[in-house]
Each structure stands twice: as structure tokens, then as C-alpha cells.
Design a protein around this motif. Structure first.
Motif, short mmCIF file in Angstrom:
data_model
loop_
_atom_site.label_atom_id
_atom_site.label_comp_id
_atom_site.label_asym_id
_atom_site.label_seq_id
_atom_site.Cartn_x
_atom_site.Cartn_y
_atom_site.Cartn_z
N HIS A 437 0.81 -1.22 0.00
CA HIS A 437 0.00 0.00 0.00
C HIS A 437 0.85 1.27 0.00
CE1 HIS A 437 -3.39 -2.63 0.67
NE2 HIS A 437 -2.76 -3.12 1.72
N ASP A 438 2.13 1.15 -0.30
CA ASP A 438 3.00 2.33 -0.20
C ASP A 438 3.99 2.41 -1.36
OD1 ASP A 438 4.55 4.46 0.65
OD2 ASP A 438 5.76 3.23 2.01
N TYR A 439 4.75 1.33 -1.55
CA TYR A 439 5.90 1.41 -2.45
C TYR A 439 6.16 0.02 -3.02
CZ TYR A 439 10.85 2.16 -3.77
OH TYR A 439 12.04 2.26 -4.45
N GLY A 459 -9.19 2.66 -4.98
CA GLY A 459 -8.98 3.87 -4.18
C GLY A 459 -7.53 4.27 -4.03
N GLU A 460 -6.61 3.33 -4.33
CA GLU A 460 -5.19 3.68 -4.24
C GLU A 460 -4.70 4.16 -5.60
OE1 GLU A 460 -2.86 0.52 -2.59
OE2 GLU A 460 -3.99 0.50 -0.71
N GLN A 461 -3.72 5.04 -5.56
CA GLN A 461 -3.17 5.56 -6.81
C GLN A 461 -1.66 5.69 -6.65
OE1 GLN A 461 -5.84 8.42 -8.50
NE2 GLN A 461 -4.18 9.43 -9.59
N ARG A 504 5.13 4.45 -6.59
CA ARG A 504 5.07 5.14 -5.30
C ARG A 504 3.69 5.72 -5.11
NH1 ARG A 504 10.82 8.25 -4.83
NH2 ARG A 504 10.31 8.95 -6.95
N ARG A 505 3.13 5.46 -3.97
CA ARG A 505 1.75 5.84 -3.67
C ARG A 505 1.62 7.36 -3.69
NH1 ARG A 505 -2.00 3.39 0.28
NH2 ARG A 505 -4.00 4.46 -0.07
N ILE A 506 0.61 7.82 -4.40
CA ILE A 506 0.31 9.26 -4.35
C ILE A 506 -1.06 9.51 -3.74
CG2 ILE A 506 1.84 10.07 -6.17
CD1 ILE A 506 -0.42 9.74 -8.17
N ARG A 507 -1.87 8.49 -3.64
CA ARG A 507 -3.20 8.70 -3.07
C ARG A 507 -3.75 7.40 -2.51
NH1 ARG A 507 -7.73 11.09 -6.89
NH2 ARG A 507 -8.39 8.92 -6.80
#
Lengths: 507, 507
Positions: A437-439, A459-461, A504-507
Motif C-alpha cells: 500500500h505504499d511502495y 482507491g489507491e493511486q 510510489r503511492r500518491i493517493r
């Protein structure tokens, strides 16, 4: 005699050193016992002193906490006994992060919490080459990507390594042949003899200066305590001498924060040592080192059982870096593949892979959750091969390894852990590491997908970037990678091999 | 009814076929038993006949010895019982070397003694694509380097494989969905039903025509009897149907000399079969096949125990071809790594390695003493991927594999066996195969030695050639490699990776 040093300031994880004059009669190495207790508030740490020749005895100490420390010596030599004093441990300097520790089971961090992403190299015998070459080695290291260097205490007898060192760790009684006879198992020390009841302080003063030089460059010294490449007899000393040698090295060097202890290189080639010997060496170092520096042992063929409690991390020689994840799971410790072959062109298979292959192996070790070591072995008219003697780098992998280091230092502090490559997130068996959920960092090696499918959660971007480890480029994808619970998102890729994808998570 | 065919000539390892008319009443597939004994001098070989629809019963036989053969049928159907006759087996034609057998433990040879150097490819479902594409596939094969092709009997349901075949092996009672739902484990055969008590002769007539087409091209047909990629229910038939199917296929096809039996592709993904089922399938094929064609079974993850006596060679899916030598030693049989990933660019990791990597894997398998298979999986607007459907090759490895095939066919008939890479002959761990004192083939992969040392025995002399497997060049060394008992001879090399060195004895 009572000494007060309370005006002395030592930075945290710096070295406090107490030098005492005492009798040089008899054999101080054998006869004199010297320890000191260092006290800060409720904590007491006991350290060994050592004899440094010419009637000088030293005690070194690395404080780990700011504030006032008291000390008090104990010795069977009257003038060394009951010396007391204090010093002040002050805040650490900008380039001092303390010693490296195991962090988060599979990773490393400095004692101050800064992540440490191991990028090693190998200059086994560089401290035995004389000032000119040693200074050149340090200059090379200043501009190289490496933050750890494997180096031997004992000089080295091997192919491309016939030269004698300036000093020996023991006083030399008679000199023998220097000729390389095509063997390296310590068989031909005819002619050589040493006084194993004494150390040569000049040898160790020189050795520790080089350890300090590395510390100044921010490079960990992975100190190899034994090795089989021997014509002098250092690989076949008796147990009493081995043990005294270990305690002496620890007493002298443990206060250097950049020290790691490697019990041996290719321990399994040392025919005169048993597994029980290696266990004992580990325990001696573990007992003697007040700071519990990292401890490992390096194989040629057979692994030592790295799950033994005194081993802090697995130090491995193997070319199949795809096994890194398996070794992590087996030992539940950080895995450092210190030797995966060296970049070079010598006849020996372990020393002639291409720069491309070296870079590929660094990336492979990384995406299977481990750390990798470098070496450089190109034929040289004077036999100056980086891997043993230092000097300059002749290969092309170092800038690419520097590029990888920057990527790692820009990755999550928690470390890069293997993704389940059969998970729905990474369908199709892609190999990657990250923090969920991050990287995510996915590396394709010899694969050249023209597209892959990513199933990030709804929902993740993520920002996606295509990394070319050889060309050292990072190219953002045009579109962000958007999580979707239905079917995933197709990510277009260049259809070229030896690339990586960073998300890399932006949202 | 007695038939005499004594004017019929059949070449050695050709097909003699006896067609008989009989009753089509009831269910001849279940009701009619038909066998024939073929006799040459003292030898009697019993073969099964089969029902081919429309009241036609056939018996096929592949004679292995020149001369007059007699036959005599036995059946529970009166008109098929007691048919007798003869035919003459004549000398084989120029392109007929007979079936392939295991030779020299780890290798293959045709029955006439000609060495067979396995160079495989994969077109799992090519016979289910309709005439136009199938003819194109044959045309591609005519100009391709492959002498073995892996192909399924049953049609295939998988990614890129949604199309229905023209025929099914059993009469279709009701049709279901063709949609690819991202699964391939035979779960969703809703809507499909078949009459498993009968075969559809049209399906098998077509299938065996394609096997004959391959035979005409000199290509072995590695016939995959079961596989898990199924939406029709063929992967989950009951044991009685499985066994009857196997006997029917063997009765129809065993007389084709280019047949190999592969019990399954990725047998370990077939959840409805047990290890005991696989053992039984092997035994049925072994019992039913009068000619003892090669038998194997192909894994996805877990290997079947290839040391079981009915397995003639190991058929392996793995990417680490460096293990080939270990598998040889484990099973004491030929090792064919039929799937080591395919050249392509699809998202799936098993189908997107570069041509360079494919060629590297062929060479790696070769110098560890085994044989390798190819596949071609490039994204295609109509999903025509060679690996499943045939058509044309889109990759670049095939010409390089042809180059390797020429090298292998020019190598010792006894086969290429691993050299002890720690021997004095090949110091420094180089990897090679050969026959001692005669022929050596050393491959360097990602290694780039600028020189190596060869310790050939005193008095021996070799022509050395540097082979570039990608550029397809063979460059003689300037000087012969001369044996010497003292120290060996230094052989200069280009210091480039992915090269090989061939040494052929000249004195």
C-alpha cells in the motif's frame, strides 16, 4: 595512579581512548590482564584493554549515550590497576550515525535510526599493499558507491597475490618463500616462522588506521578474522593462539563504530578448523565485544548454519540470487550475498562476469529481499586487482550500483520485503519488493513484457516509473496506476529487458 | 474372411494398416474387442485394433525388421476374427531413421543408430486451429530448426486460447461457453457435455494426419495425453474413460514412428488426478504400446518422480538450467527441459524472455548435459501465439537455435556429457561438456574471460574455435591447443560474454 579526564569530550559512538604507561618486562601480551569498567548512570560496561608495545597499554571505549561516563581500571600490573576518571559523551557529528544494527528482521539501520542499505565491495588485502596504493584505494572509495568493504586481517596468499605485506600480525622469526604455487590452502609455509606468543603492534596500528580511514568515508569495515589463503601459517595456528588473537583484535577494534566481524572468508576451505572451532570463535567475539557489532561467516561451498544465535546476518557466496528470499525465510535474518562473482576478465569463473551481469545480480538480490556485494577483477600487468589489492576500479558496474544505491536510499525506511509474486497484486509471477500500500519495486531481468497487469486496491493511486538500471534513467509513466477491484489495470512497458518498475503511492 | 496382403510392401518403421469392415451396431467402441498378432520368424507382437466409425475397424503396425511378416486377427465380432495375411517389410527410406530411443543413458538416438539431438518447440493446440493456420504452422516448421514438437490431444482453454476446435475427441451433446474467465483449472464446464462412451473418429483422423505431417518433416510429436487447461471436462473424466481414451490413442497412434508419449503438461495442476492415477496412466501406455515409444510427464511446480521405471526421460519445466546436471545424476536418464520460459513479450513471466536469454538457456542446458525446448509468445492482435496455436515465429531465437543444432549434430555420437568442472583439465570452474580426449564444448554465459587455462594431456592436440552463439560465427584460434603435463596452456579469448569454446582433437 589516578587520572581524571573530565575535560575530555567524545562524541556519541566516537572513541574514548585511555593510554597508560606500564612495565614492558616479560611478555605483556601474555602476562598482563587489563580491563576497565565504564559507567553511565545505572549502566556498567566492561571492556578489555590491550598492550600496544613500548610499555603502552590502551583501553578504548565507544560510548552510546550522551552524558558523563566514569571509568575504573583493573589489572594485575599495579601501575595499571585502579585508574579512574570521567569523560563527557557529547552529541554526534553530522556524518556519524553510530554502528549498524539489524533492523526489522531482514534489514539494517544505523544506531541513530538512519536506514543503512548495504552496498558492499571487496578489497581483501588492501591494507597490506603499502601507503601509495592504500591511499589510492581510499581515494577511489571516496568517489565510489560502496558503504561496506570486506577486508582481511591476515595477509593473503593466492593467485595474483604474491607480494609480502610490510608488517605481520606476529613478530617474524624467519622468512620463507613468497612464490605462488597454485595452492592456497596453507600447505607451504616452509621457511616461515613467527613468535605466536606476541603481537606486532605496528601491524595493528596500521590496520586500525585503515579502519578509521574507512569510518571517515562512511564505509563499514567487514573485518575478516580468518581465511585460508595462507603461506605463513596464520590459517593453522593452535586454538590458544586463535583465541588470544581474537580477543586482541576485539580489544583493539571494537570501539570503531564501523566494524563488522566476519569470522572467515570461505571458512569451509580451512581444513584445520572444525565447526566447533567456528562456534567457539563466534562465542569469543560475542562475549568480548561490548557493543555487539554485526557477526557473520562467509562460505565457499557449504553454508554455516546461519540460524545459530550468534550469527546476526547471513553472509553468502552464491551466484543464484533468486535464492535470497529462501535464505531470508530459512534464517529470519538479513541476507548479504557478499560474493556473487566479480566483474572482470580473469580466467577464474568467479572473477569474470560482465558489468551488465553484476548490475543484474545486484538488482536480483535486491528484489528477492537481500543485499549484494561487488568486486572488480581485471587482469593487470602488476597484478593489482581491486578485489584483493584495491587501487582503481576497471569495471563499469560501479556507477550503476551508485544509481541503485540512490534508489534504495529513496525507498521506505522499513526496508524492501518480497511481494508474494503469486498474489493478485502481481499476477503472472513478477518479482518485486516493497511495502504494501505504499511502495513497490519490480524488476524484470531477462524478461521483456510489453505490458503487465497490476491489481492495486480500489482507491489507491501510484506514480509509476520505468527504471533502466544500466542506462541509469527513470522515466515516469504517462498515466498514474489506479487501483481497481475489477480486473486490475494494464500498465504499458517498453518491451525491453533488464528494466524495473517503481510504484510510489500518491493517493 | 481371410485376406492375403503378400504383395504389400511397407518400409521398416513405416505403417502397415489393415482396414476391416464390420458391424457398426451397438457401441463398437465399448463392445468390440480386436487384436492382431504380427509374426516375424520367432517373434510375435500383439497389437490392438480400433474402431474408426462407419463400420471400419483398423489395425496399425510398425514393423522393425525387414522380411516377411504374418498377421492374424482375433475379435469377439465374427467378421473381424481370424483374418490372416502377410506383408513384406522393406528397407527404410532416406529420411526414415526409425523411432527415437534413449541412448547412452543420458541421450537419444534413432533406432537405426543415427544420433538424435533434441531441439524442441511447443505448439500445444496447433491441431485445433483449422486448416489454414495448421498448414501455415507446418510451413513454418519446414524451415525451422525443431526436431520435436509438444502438442496436446485435447483442445486448450487458457489465456489467449478461447477459440473452439473444429472437432472434439468425444461426440458433443451440448455446447457451453467459450469465454476465458482467467482460470484454467477445469472448473467452468457449465453447459458442455459429451458422450464419453464413444470417440469421434473425425477428431482422431485429423489429429493423426497432423502427426503424419510432422513425421514427413522429420519432427517428433511429443503427444500430451492430459492437461489442465480445460473448459469442456476432459481434465475431469472418470478413471474408466481416462483409461479407455489412453488405450484408444495408443491403438491409433503407436504405429507412427515419431510419437512420444507425454502423460501430461503440468500434471501437478490437475487437481482431480492423484499420483496413483499418473502411475496407472504410465502403466497403461507402457503395456499397450508394442513399440515402447518414449514416455515422460511434465511438471508445473512439483516434479513427478522421474526415476520410476516407466519414465524414459525427465521432461522438466524450470528456468534454472544449471540444475540439469543434478537432474541427470538424480534420475540417470536424459533430461529435457521442455519449458524454460518462452521468447516473447506477454505479461506472464513464463512467456516474455528475450531471444538472447532463450539462446543462453539452450546453451546452458546443453553444457550441463541436457536438452532444451523453445516457445514463442508475442502479443498478437488475433491471439495467434506460436506456443499454443502455431502460425509463424515472431522471435529471433530460432536461427540461433538452428546454429546450435548444427553444432550438436557435428558433435560426438556418444553424446555430450558434463566435464568435471573442478578437474585439472578445466581449472577455474568453467562449464563444459564433451567426450574426454576427443571433443570439448565450453560455454561461458555471462562470463567474459580474456584467457583461460587448459590442461590437456601431454601429446594431445586440439583445434580450438571461438563460437558466438548469437552472431552465429565460429572463429578458429590462431594456435592449436597443445597438451602439456606441466602447468597447462593459456588460451586467449575475446574477453566477451556469451561465447563458447569448441576443442576438437587433431592429434
Amino acid at each position: 595512579m589516578a587520572v581524571t579526564n573530565d575535560t575530555t569530550n567524545v562524541e556519541q559512538w566516537g572513541i574514548f581512548e585511555l593510554a597508560l604507561q606500564g612495565s614492558a618486562e616479560g611478555n605483556p601480551f601474555l602476562d598482563v590482564e587489563l580491563t576497565a569498567q565504564f559507567t553511565h548512570k545505572q549502566r556498567i560496561i566492561e571492556v578489555d584493554g590491550f598492550y600496544d608495545g613500548d610499555g603502552v597499554y590502551r583501553i578504548r571505549f565507544m560510548p552510546d549515550t550522551e552524558g558523563i561516563w566514569r571509568y575504573s581500571t583493573r589489572s594485575n600490573l599495579g601501575e595499571l590497576n585502579g585508574v579512574e576518571g570521567t569523560f563527557t559523551c557529547i552529541a554526534l557529528g553530522a556524518d556519524n550515525h553510530g554502528p549498524v544494527r539489524v533492523f526489522n528482521t531482514y534489514h539494517f539501520a544505523y544506531a541513530d535510526g538512519t536506514p543503512y542499505k548495504q552496498i558492499g565491495t571487496t578489497c581483501y588485502a588492501w591494507v597490506h599493499q603499502g601507503k601509495k596504493l592504500e591511499v589510492q584505494t581510499l581515494e577511489t572509495l571516496r568517489n565510489a558507491p560502496f558503504n561496506k568493504l570486506r577486508m582481511c586481517v591476515f595477509p593473503k596468499h593466492y593467485a595474483f597475490n604474491e607480494n609480502e605485506p610490510e608488517h605481520y600480525p606476529f613478530p617474524c622469526l624467519s622468512r620463507g618463500s613468497s612464490k605462488w604455487a597454485g595452492s592456497w590452502q596453507g600447505d607451504q609455509n616452509e621457511g616461515w616462522s613467527f613468535d605466536f606468543s606476541r603481537f606486532d603492534p605496528a601491524f595493528f596500528q596500521h590496520f586500525e588506521r585503515r579502519v578509521a580511514d574507512l569510518m571517515a568515508l562512511g564505509i563499514e569495515a567487514d573485518i575478516i578474522l580468518f581465511h585460508p589463503y595462507d603461506r605463513w601459517g596464520f590459517s593453522r595456528m593452535d586454538a590458544e593462539t586463535d583465541d588470544r588473537y581474537l580477543r586482541y583484535v576485539v580489544a583493539r577494534l571494537a570501539a570503531y563504530r564501523n566494524v563488522w566481524w566476519s569470522m572467515a572468508n570461505e571458512y569451509d576451505l580451512m581444513r584445520s578448523k572444525t565447526l566447533a572451532d567456528w562456534d567457539r570463535f563466534f562465542r569469543i567475539v560475542q562475549e568480548s565485544d561490548p557493543y555487539q557489532h554485526l557477526r557473520s561467516i562467509h562460505n565457499c561451498f557449504e553454508f554455516y548454519d546461519h540460524s545459530k544465535p550468534w550469527v546476526t546476518h547471513a553472509s553468502i557466496q552464491r551466484s543464484d540470487l533468486e535464492q535470497t528470499r529462501t535464505w531470508r525465510e530459512q534464517y529470519k535474518k538479513p541476507v548479504v550475498v557478499d560474493e556473487c562473482c566479480y566483474e572482470g576478465n580473469i580466467p577464474q569463473m568467479w572473477g569474470n562476469i560482465t558489468a551488465q551481469e553484476m548490475v543484474h545480480r545486484f538488482w536480483t538480490g535486491t528484489v528477492y529481499g537481500g543485499y549484494v556485494g561487488h568486486g572488480d577483477t581485471f587482469l593487470h600487468p602488476q597484478d593489482i586487482l581491486w578485489w584483493a589489492k584495491g587501487g582503481v576500479l576497471h569495471g563499469q558496474s560501479a556507477p550503476r550500483i551508485a544509481f541503485l544505491r540512490r534508489i534504495l536510499e529513496d525507498s521506505p525506511a522499513a526496508g524492501l520485503d518480497p511481494l508474494d509474486h503469486m498474489s493478485s497484486f502481481l499476477r503472472f509471477g513478477h518479482i518485486g519488493v516493497g511495502q504494501s500500500h505504499d511502495y513497490y519495486l519490480i524488476y524484470f531481468g531477462p524478461h521483456q513484457p510489453a505490458q503487465i497487469k497490476i491489481n492495486a486496491p480500489e482507491g489507491e493511486q501510484y506514480n509509476g516509473e520505468v527504471i533502466d538500471p544500466w542506462e541509469m534513467t527513470i522515466t515516469p509513466l504517462k498515466e498514474p496506476i489506479v487501483g481497481s477491484d475489477i480486473g486490475g489495470i494494464t500498465v504499458p512497458l517498453p518491451g525491453k529487458s533488464y528494466l524495473a518498475l517503481r510504484m510510489r503511492r500518491i493517493r
